[in-house]
Design an enzyme around this catalytic site. Structure first.
Site, short mmCIF file in Angstrom:
data_model
loop_
_atom_site.label_atom_id
_atom_site.label_comp_id
_atom_site.label_asym_id
_atom_site.label_seq_id
_atom_site.Cartn_x
_atom_site.Cartn_y
_atom_site.Cartn_z
N TYR A 1 -19.25 -36.02 -18.80
CA TYR A 1 -19.02 -35.93 -17.72
C TYR A 1 -20.33 -35.63 -16.92
O TYR A 1 -20.43 -35.91 -15.49
CB TYR A 1 -17.57 -35.26 -17.18
CG TYR A 1 -17.02 -34.50 -15.82
CD1 TYR A 1 -17.14 -36.40 -14.83
CD2 TYR A 1 -16.95 -32.99 -15.68
CE1 TYR A 1 -16.25 -36.13 -14.13
CE2 TYR A 1 -16.64 -34.05 -14.33
CZ TYR A 1 -16.26 -34.78 -13.41
OH TYR A 1 -15.99 -34.28 -11.73
N SER B 1 -19.33 -33.24 -8.46
CA SER B 1 -18.93 -32.20 -8.82
C SER B 1 -19.87 -30.85 -9.23
O SER B 1 -20.51 -31.43 -9.29
CB SER B 1 -18.39 -32.40 -9.99
OG SER B 1 -18.06 -31.52 -10.88
P1 NAP Z 1 -7.03 -38.21 -10.50
O1 NAP Z 1 -5.66 -37.23 -9.52
O2 NAP Z 1 -7.16 -38.08 -10.96
O3 NAP Z 1 -7.75 -39.01 -9.55
C1 NAP Z 1 -8.30 -39.56 -8.74
C2 NAP Z 1 -8.41 -40.87 -8.49
O4 NAP Z 1 -9.55 -42.16 -9.05
C3 NAP Z 1 -7.02 -41.95 -8.20
O5 NAP Z 1 -6.78 -42.36 -7.20
C4 NAP Z 1 -7.39 -42.98 -9.17
O6 NAP Z 1 -6.02 -44.19 -8.87
C5 NAP Z 1 -9.32 -43.04 -8.28
N1 NAP Z 1 -9.30 -44.02 -9.54
C6 NAP Z 1 -10.22 -44.00 -11.20
N2 NAP Z 1 -10.66 -44.45 -11.64
C7 NAP Z 1 -10.76 -45.43 -10.71
C8 NAP Z 1 -11.17 -47.10 -10.85
N3 NAP Z 1 -11.49 -47.85 -11.43
N4 NAP Z 1 -11.02 -47.76 -9.39
C9 NAP Z 1 -11.00 -47.00 -8.75
N5 NAP Z 1 -9.84 -45.30 -8.45
C10 NAP Z 1 -10.37 -45.38 -9.62
O7 NAP Z 1 -8.18 -36.43 -9.99
P2 NAP Z 1 -9.14 -36.35 -8.68
O8 NAP Z 1 -9.02 -34.64 -9.54
O9 NAP Z 1 -8.39 -35.53 -7.39
O10 NAP Z 1 -10.47 -36.24 -8.89
C11 NAP Z 1 -11.34 -37.11 -7.13
C12 NAP Z 1 -12.42 -36.85 -7.71
O11 NAP Z 1 -12.82 -35.71 -7.60
C13 NAP Z 1 -13.27 -37.73 -8.81
O12 NAP Z 1 -14.44 -38.18 -8.51
C14 NAP Z 1 -13.07 -36.41 -9.72
O13 NAP Z 1 -14.76 -36.34 -10.53
C15 NAP Z 1 -13.97 -35.73 -8.89
N6 NAP Z 1 -13.56 -34.06 -8.67
C16 NAP Z 1 -12.58 -33.15 -9.42
C17 NAP Z 1 -12.46 -31.85 -9.54
C18 NAP Z 1 -11.23 -30.93 -10.88
O14 NAP Z 1 -11.49 -30.60 -10.79
N7 NAP Z 1 -10.46 -32.26 -10.40
C19 NAP Z 1 -13.33 -31.28 -9.48
C20 NAP Z 1 -14.44 -31.70 -8.90
C21 NAP Z 1 -14.81 -33.03 -9.01
P3 NAP Z 1 -5.54 -44.89 -9.60
O15 NAP Z 1 -5.67 -44.14 -11.31
O16 NAP Z 1 -5.04 -45.39 -9.85
O17 NAP Z 1 -7.42 -46.03 -9.93
#
Ligand code: NAP
Length: 250
Positions: A151, A138
Site C-alpha cells: 500500500y 494518504s
Molecule cells: P472505501 O469506502 O472502500 O471507498 C473506496 C472507493 O473506491 C469505493 O467507492 C470503490 O467503489 C472505489 N473503487 C475501488 N476500486 C475501484 C475501481 N477499480 N474502479 C472504480 N472505483 C473503485 O474507502 P475510502 O476510505 O473512502 O477510500 C477512498 C480513498 O481514500 C482511497 O484511495 C484510499 O486509499 C484513500 N485513503 C483512505 C484512508 C482511510 O483510512 N480510509 C486513509 C487515507 C487514504 P466500487 O467498489 O463501487 O468500485
C-alpha cells in the site's frame, strides 16, 4: 443520459462509498454538478439521485471503461474538476510474505487508475480554462510502516504521479492538490481485510478516527479557493494518530 445543468462539472472517482461519496455530497452542496464514477452502480445511482448528480459506471483498472467514462463525461459538458479518489488497500503482509495479487490490485487501482483517469480528462480540464485535479493519496504516500509495503509503495507512486503534474501543468489553467489523510473510518479496512468486519473494527478501536465528511470538507475547501490559489498538499490525521503505526488508543 441526464442533461447537465449550468453548474460546473466535477468528476469524483470511487464515489460509491466513504470519502468519494462524502466528497460528491459536499461538492454538490457547494454548487458543483458531480459526476460519480465507481463499479457498484446501485449505490452510485442512489447517491447521485440524492444530490442531483450523474452516476456513470467506471472501473479505473480497465482502460476501455475509463475511455467510455470520459466520453460520457464529455457529453455532459466541460469538466472543471477531477477528484482522484478510487483506490484502497489489500492485506498487511510483510515483504517476506508479499502477495502479488494484493500488490497488483493496489497498483492497478491507486496508481494506474489515477494515471488513466487523469490522462483521459486532463485535456478537458485544461480546455475548461480553470481546472482542478485533487488526488486523495494518504499518509502512506509520505511514510512507510511494517506490513504496509504494498500500500505505501502504491500510494508513494500515486503521490509522485500527482506531484509531477504540478510542474508539467505550470502555465496551464489547472490547479493541483494532494490530500493525504490518516485513519478515516470508511469501508477501507473492510476491503483491506477481505470483508472481515471484526478485524476491520479493530483498526478504529479506542481512537476517534476521521470520518469521510472531514476529508470531503477539506476537498471542498481547496476547490473553493480563488483560481490563483493552489493549495499543494494537505495532511490531515485524527488527533489520536501520530504516524501510520502510532496511535493513542484508550
Ligand atoms: P472505501 O469506502 O472502500 O471507498 C473506496 C472507493 O473506491 C469505493 O467507492 C470503490 O467503489 C472505489 N473503487 C475501488 N476500486 C475501484 C475501481 N477499480 N474502479 C472504480 N472505483 C473503485 O474507502 P475510502 O476510505 O473512502 O477510500 C477512498 C480513498 O481514500 C482511497 O484511495 C484510499 O486509499 C484513500 N485513503 C483512505 C484512508 C482511510 O483510512 N480510509 C486513509 C487515507 C487514504 P466500487 O467498489 O463501487 O468500485
Amino acid at each position: 443520459m441526464t442533461t447537465p445543468t449550468e453548474k460546473p462539472l466535477v468528476v469524483v472517482t470511487g464515489a460509491s462509498s466513504g470519502i468519494g461519496a462524502a466528497t460528491a455530497r459536499a461538492l454538490a452542496a457547494d454548487g458543483w454538478h458531480p459526476v460519480l464514477g465507481a463499479r457498484r452502480q446501485d449505490r452510485l445511482a442512489e447517491i447521485a439521485e440524492e444530490i442531483g448528480g450523474t452516476a456513470l459506471a467506471l472501473d479505473v483498472t480497465d482502460a476501455a471503461s475509463v475511455e467510455t467514462f470520459a466520453a460520457q463525461v464529455r457529453e455532459l459538458g466541460t469538466v472543471r474538476g477531477l477528484v482522484n479518489n478510487a483506490g484502497g488497500a489489500k492485506g498487511t503482509e510483510k515483504v517476506i510474505e508479499g502477495d502479488e495479487e494484493h500488490w497488483r490490485w493496489m497498483w492497478e487501482s491507486n496508481v494506474l487508475g489515477t494515471m488513466r483517469v487523469t490522462k483521459a480528462l486532463l485535456g478537458d480540464l485544461i480546455a475548461s480554462g480553470d481546472g482542478h485535479v485533487v488526488t486523495i493519496t494518504s499518509i502512506a504516500a509520505l511514510e512507510v510502516y511494517d506490513g504496509g509495503s504494498g500500500y505505501t509503495a502504491a500510494k508513494h507512486a500515486e503521490g509522485a504521479l500527482h506531484r509531477t503534474l504540478r510542474g508539467e501543468l505550470l502555465g496551464e489553467p489547472v490547479r493541483v492538490t494532494e490530500i493525504a489523510p490518516g485513519a478515516v473510518e470508511t469501508e477501507f479496512a473492510l476491503v483491506r481485510f477481505d470483508g472481515d468486519q471484526e478485524r476491520a473494527d479493530k483498526v478504529y478501536q479506542g481512537i476517534t478516527p476521521l470520518v469521510a465528511e472531514d476529508v470531503a470538507a477539506t476537498v471542498a475547501f481547496v476547490m473553493s479557493r480563488p483560481s490563483h490559489v493552489n493549495i499543494d498538499t494537505i495532511v490531515l490525521k485524527p488527533r489520536d494518530q501520530a504516524t501510520g503505526m502510532r496511535f493513542n488508543r484508550r
